[in-house]
Design a protein around this motif. Structure first.
Motif, PDB file in Angstrom:
ATOM      1  N   ARG A 116     -10.957  -4.355  -8.087  1.00  0.00           N
ATOM      2  CA  ARG A 116     -10.099  -4.143  -6.929  1.00  0.00           C
ATOM      3  C   ARG A 116      -9.441  -5.474  -6.591  1.00  0.00           C
ATOM      4  NH1 ARG A 116     -13.593  -0.049  -3.069  1.00  0.00           N
ATOM      5  NH2 ARG A 116     -13.849   1.567  -4.625  1.00  0.00           N
TER       6      ARG A 116
ATOM      7  N   LYS B  59      -7.221   3.537  -0.139  1.00  0.00           N
ATOM      8  CA  LYS B  59      -7.329   4.541  -1.208  1.00  0.00           C
ATOM      9  C   LYS B  59      -7.362   3.892  -2.591  1.00  0.00           C
ATOM     10  CE  LYS B  59      -4.789   7.935   1.578  1.00  0.00           C
ATOM     11  NZ  LYS B  59      -3.597   8.836   1.640  1.00  0.00           N
TER      12      LYS B  59
ATOM     13  N   VAL C 134      -8.617   3.265  -6.135  1.00  0.00           N
ATOM     14  CA  VAL C 134      -9.342   4.011  -7.151  1.00  0.00           C
ATOM     15  C   VAL C 134      -9.277   3.220  -8.450  1.00  0.00           C
ATOM     16  CG1 VAL C 134      -9.481   6.146  -8.487  1.00  0.00           C
ATOM     17  CG2 VAL C 134      -8.762   6.217  -6.080  1.00  0.00           C
TER      18      VAL C 134
ATOM     19  N   THR D 284     -10.281   2.987 -12.454  1.00  0.00           N
ATOM     20  CA  THR D 284     -10.595   3.814 -13.619  1.00  0.00           C
ATOM     21  C   THR D 284     -11.005   2.904 -14.761  1.00  0.00           C
ATOM     22  OG1 THR D 284      -8.930   5.426 -12.937  1.00  0.00           O
ATOM     23  CG2 THR D 284      -9.759   5.573 -15.204  1.00  0.00           C
TER      24      THR D 284
ATOM     25  N   LEU E  60      -6.263   0.411 -11.969  1.00  0.00           N
ATOM     26  CA  LEU E  60      -6.556   0.922 -10.632  1.00  0.00           C
ATOM     27  C   LEU E  60      -5.269   1.291  -9.921  1.00  0.00           C
ATOM     28  CD1 LEU E  60      -5.845  -1.344  -8.215  1.00  0.00           C
ATOM     29  CD2 LEU E  60      -7.786  -2.480  -9.239  1.00  0.00           C
ATOM     30  N   SER E  61      -5.434   2.115  -8.915  1.00  0.00           N
ATOM     31  CA  SER E  61      -4.313   2.495  -8.060  1.00  0.00           C
ATOM     32  C   SER E  61      -4.716   2.266  -6.617  1.00  0.00           C
ATOM     33  CB  SER E  61      -3.914   3.958  -8.289  1.00  0.00           C
ATOM     34  OG  SER E  61      -5.011   4.811  -7.939  1.00  0.00           O
TER      35      SER E  61
END
Length: 283
Positions: free
Chosen positions: A2, A35, A37, A39, A44-45
């Protein structure tokens, strides 16, 4: 991983810290992310100030329905230089390419050379794109490279290598944990993540990869010492027990009193311990 700031979305990943530090050095203060996320093996998003951001590799953008083609030329150029390209999409549109360089650890080249001198075949398994992994492999002197694999792919690669013989895996990251557990011997660097250390059988103190070569040297010295001790202890007892029983006395040969026999047996233990103490100089 993140990358965005905010207490609820702050990463301890070294690459995430590198991006944040580079932004702050340019006077850019990271905004709060929501939010988020992540992966594994993709990226990531997150939602930042009402805009949707996606960071990752080409597969991450493609799976999100975003054409990465406008960014691929720059990404491939970075990869050939040994840098990891990270594609960035903003609100569903390709926007930028970040080049992240994770240089080899100090003495990594020395570690590879030391392992080669020990007769150990060295391979690199990486989640990076093939061009980046190949560039790093050339720096380290590694010719066998398996790139672009997810954590499960590292395990599959190890299983394939096991057909050629015993396999040891050296790693320090979260994504290395499954491979560390799957290898015949997992060696984790002490500076790595807790999950990697928990998954490994051997923990190398510090971050020096030469510890892997020293571990091989020491393990071989230990096994050689054990075989020597077993041989000499067996030979010693095989030779002296019949003498202590008086087998040679009827033929005019020597005999051993119980006291001398006890002393002789003690010398066997002294020899084994003294030979084992030579391991202090191993490696």
């Amino acid at each position: 991983m993140r990358l965005a700031a905010g207490a609820e979305a702050r990463s301890e990943h070294p690459l995430a810290r590198a991006v944040v530090q580079a932004a702050e050095a340019r006077g850019i203060m990271p905004a709060r992310a929501r939010k988020v996320v992540a992966t594994p093996g993709r990226g990531l998003s997150a939602e930042v100030e009402g805009r949707q951001i996606l960071l990752g590799n080409g597969a991450a953008l493609s799976e999100a329905g975003i054409d990465p083609a406008p960014l691929l030329a720059a990404a491939e150029a970075f990869a050939r230089d040994g840098k990891t390209p990270v594609l960035v999409a903003l609100d569903g549109t390709p926007a930028a390419v970040l080049a992240l360089s994770d240089p080899p650890k100090p003495h990594a080249t020395d570690a590879v050379a030391a392992l080669a001198r020990e007769g150990v075949a060295v391979a690199m398994i990486s989640g990076d794109v093939a061009a980046t992994a190949a560039a790093v492999g050339r720096q380290l002197g590694i010719s066998r490279i398996i790139a672009g694999v997810l954590p499960a792919g590292k395990v599959a690669a190890l299983e394939e290598m096991k057909r050629e013989g015993a396999v040891a895996f050296v790693g320090d990251g979260i994504n290395d944990a499954p491979a560390l557990a799957a290898a015949d011997v997992g060696l984790a660097l002490g500076s790595g993540t807790d999950v990697a250390i928990e998954a490994a059988e051997v923990v190398i103190v510090g971050a020096d990869p030469r510890g892997a070569a020293r571990a091989v040297t020491l393990s071989r010295a230990v096994m050689r010492n054990i075989r020597q001790n077993l041989f000499w202890a067996f030979a010693y007892n095989t030779a002296l027990i019949p003498v202590a029983m008086g087998v040679l006395v009827p033929f005019g040969g020597p005999g051993l009193s119980p006291m001398l026999a006890a002393a002789a047996m003690s010398l066997s233990s002294v020899f084994v311990v003294t030979n084992a103490l030579r391991l202090r100089r191993a490696g």
